[in-house]
Design an enzyme around this catalytic site. Structure first.
Site, mmCIF file in Angstrom:
data_model
loop_
_atom_site.group_PDB
_atom_site.id
_atom_site.type_symbol
_atom_site.label_atom_id
_atom_site.label_comp_id
_atom_site.label_asym_id
_atom_site.label_seq_id
_atom_site.Cartn_x
_atom_site.Cartn_y
_atom_site.Cartn_z
ATOM 1 N N ARG A 2 -7.732 -14.029 -2.109
ATOM 2 C CA ARG A 2 -6.464 -14.123 -2.523
ATOM 3 C C ARG A 2 -5.432 -14.774 -1.318
ATOM 4 N NH1 ARG A 2 -4.577 -11.649 0.572
ATOM 5 N NH2 ARG A 2 -3.526 -9.723 0.412
ATOM 6 N N CYS A 58 -9.006 -3.780 1.965
ATOM 7 C CA CYS A 58 -9.562 -3.722 0.629
ATOM 8 C C CYS A 58 -10.850 -4.455 0.355
ATOM 9 C CB CYS A 58 -8.480 -4.822 -0.092
ATOM 10 S SG CYS A 58 -7.954 -6.347 0.626
ATOM 11 N N ILE A 87 0.857 -1.434 -0.078
ATOM 12 C CA ILE A 87 0.076 0.141 -0.103
ATOM 13 C C ILE A 87 0.914 1.178 0.048
ATOM 14 C CG2 ILE A 87 -1.840 1.301 1.321
ATOM 15 C CD1 ILE A 87 -2.532 -1.497 -0.149
ATOM 16 N N HIS A 91 -9.229 -10.683 -4.798
ATOM 17 C CA HIS A 91 -10.353 -11.211 -4.124
ATOM 18 C C HIS A 91 -11.575 -11.242 -5.082
ATOM 19 C CE1 HIS A 91 -8.280 -10.484 -0.434
ATOM 20 N NE2 HIS A 91 -8.035 -9.320 -0.498
#
Lengths: 348, 348
Positions: free
Chosen positions: B173, B145, B17, B225
């Protein structure tokens, strides 16, 4: 030739399902495995022969291929069909339909797999949902692994508390171990890329009254499918009532993560590998701590061992078509012969 | 020292990030990136320096490690905090909280990430849901996220047709590319092994009124994801109304499999790699053909690029805390600077 008092069974196709169904039929006290049909002289064919299972081939061309590989076959599929009462078709998706005329002409009852269209057989079959509908029929289609898994929990909960509607999201495994060309290896793929997936319709081939939506993705794993299932019940039910319904089913394992340490599919299969042939888990596995109830709605996560969940269903379908026994008795016999219902370490 | 008229921004942590937020802040016309804080002299530190970004360290010990690696740092975090108006904390989960006192004492506004407890900041933040609540505050926490992804579709549909309840299943994920020790590599793991997962509570840090259940598994993939979302709406809504609401959102891409050929996460990222820095997809992606409406219920499948979806939210949080502009204007500015909203080939 069939042993007196036993149903004579043949298996056409000797892959993921065929090998297991042949093994399972051979273990039943009321069945005799007469032989299997194989197209290629590969390691699975050699293993069948070394296990003493007569191997047949579709025709003369394949017999010649086997001979060149040093393997002697017992005849063609027509020879096998003369010796059996029931043939279990475990050929690849869609191939079963091309054999159905041959089975009919031979006067042999036939069991197809879920990769075929429902119209291939007189009835679509799931032992704990509609055994009676298949009794005495000439053909049945055992629904696919995902559909069998969905029907296991739906019928268990429906019997106990009544199910009005189902919404299920399927996280499918990408490939079985022998399928070296299938993917994905690093993607989550909508499968199919539209909703609903065909599984909803497939569940309705057994439970036509059910309001059901399904969606599916495929992920890079080989071991088991995983489903997130949300059910609208006919009335309010507590979490314990739903868990009791699942635990009472003879083909559901409710697994507690906190008690067993099992948090995912690989741990289920690893536990099974130490106890079960091939590490098979023909039971539907429901994760206990995932069961959430909220008024008339319940949701949970379940896992389906795609290679073995339909195996007991095929065995029961043989009994249903031939009228060997009623459904309850058949499920008991099959479970006993295959050791289904308890998995030490998981079912606590 | 801050450039006149621009907000001076520092970033503590330069991983997944931090690297992206530093890059994104540097592209905003109303912000200046003063420097980043890094603990190890690894390839990311060398890349920052070679890009001309001043690199700071937590203390003297780290400065020494950098010197030994042949890298000269610009000072310690205390030096950086004297130069900035806002610090974006992108340290690992839970580490941010240990810095909050330092930020407060330095009189610097702080933005934390979703890996921190909600109590770390005065407000949990999602630009298109509650920008106004963060205006003028001293600290904000950009939700994770997955939560950001859920809030994107919930707030888009809520604004248009009203949302009563949400049930979401998250297929997470396993690892980002640089995380070489995370798994699983062949398992579907309940994450956490109980339902509901923490995501429901995290969504409620932004929308406290929402009835929401979430469950999650983790699968062997690194790219995105995937969520299966079912919403109970305040009234009936057609599929087209829901699609219009999603298409109207400035940070949602509705992707048609039949038009684009995109059926899974790897194709989204592959398309982005040809056009976007690092192949980032900060938009929430909704698969068009997965959207199914049924009375007052709608379901669909969406994908979240875990590495980048919170990046524009961090940029907007900087503007909210410092009062640089209102929410609508900030989202527009951020999207324009980062090229968010259209992904040629996917957004048709």
């Amino acid at each position: 030739m069939a042993v007196r008092g036993k149903v004579a069974v043949g298996v056409n196709g000797y892959g993921t399902i065929g090998r297991r169904v042949a093994w399972a039929a051979g273990l039943q006290p009321d069945m005799e495995l007469v032989g299997v049909v194989k197209t290629k002289p590969d390691y699975a064919a050699a293993q069948a022969m070394s296990a003493g299972i007569p191997v047949y081939v579709p025709g003369e061309a394949e017999a010649e291929r086997f001979r060149k590989a040093g393997l002697e076959v017992s005849g063609t599929i027509r020879d096998l069909l003369r010796e059996v009462d029931v043939i279990v078709d475990a050929t690849p998706d869609g191939v079963g339909a091309t054999y159905s005329k041959l089975y009919r002409e031979a006067g042999v009852k036939a069991i197809f797999q879920g990769g075929e269209e429902a119209s291939v057989a007189q009835v679509s079959f799931s032992a704990l949902c509609n055994y009676d509908e298949a009794v005495g029929k000439d053909s049945a289609r055992v629904v696919s692994c995902n559909t069998t898994g969905l029907l296991r929990s739906i019928c268990a909960i429906n019997s106990a508390v009544g199910v009005r509607a189902v919404n299920a999201f399927l996280v499918r495994r990408a490939a079985d171990m022998h399928e070296v060309k299938r993917g994905p290896i690093n993607s989550v793929v909508l499968n199919p890329p539209r909703v609903p997936s065909h599984h909803a319709g497939d569940v309705r081939t057994v439970l036509p009254w059910l309001d059901i939506t399904t969606a599916a993705v495929v992920v890079p794993t080989t071991l088991m499918h995983v489903h997130y299932v949300t059910m609208k019940l006919k009335g309010n039910a507590s979490r314990e009532e739903v868990l009791d319904a699942l635990r009472s089913s003879p083909r559901v394992l409710v697994v507690s993560a906190s008690k067993s340490g099992v948090e995912g599919t690989s741990q289920i299969i690893d536990a099974a590998r130490h106890i079960r042939p091939r590490g098979d888990v023909p039971e539907l596995v429901v994760f206990e701590e995932s069961v959430l109830s909220k008024g008339d709605e319940v949701s949970f996560i379940q896992a389906v061992h795609q290679e073995s969940i339909v195996v007991p269903e095929n065995v029961d379908a043989i009994r249903a078509l031939t009228g060997l026994s009623d459904g309850e008795q058949s499920v008991k016999l099959t479970n006993y012969a295959l050791g289904i219902g308890k998995l030490p370490g998981l079912s606590l």
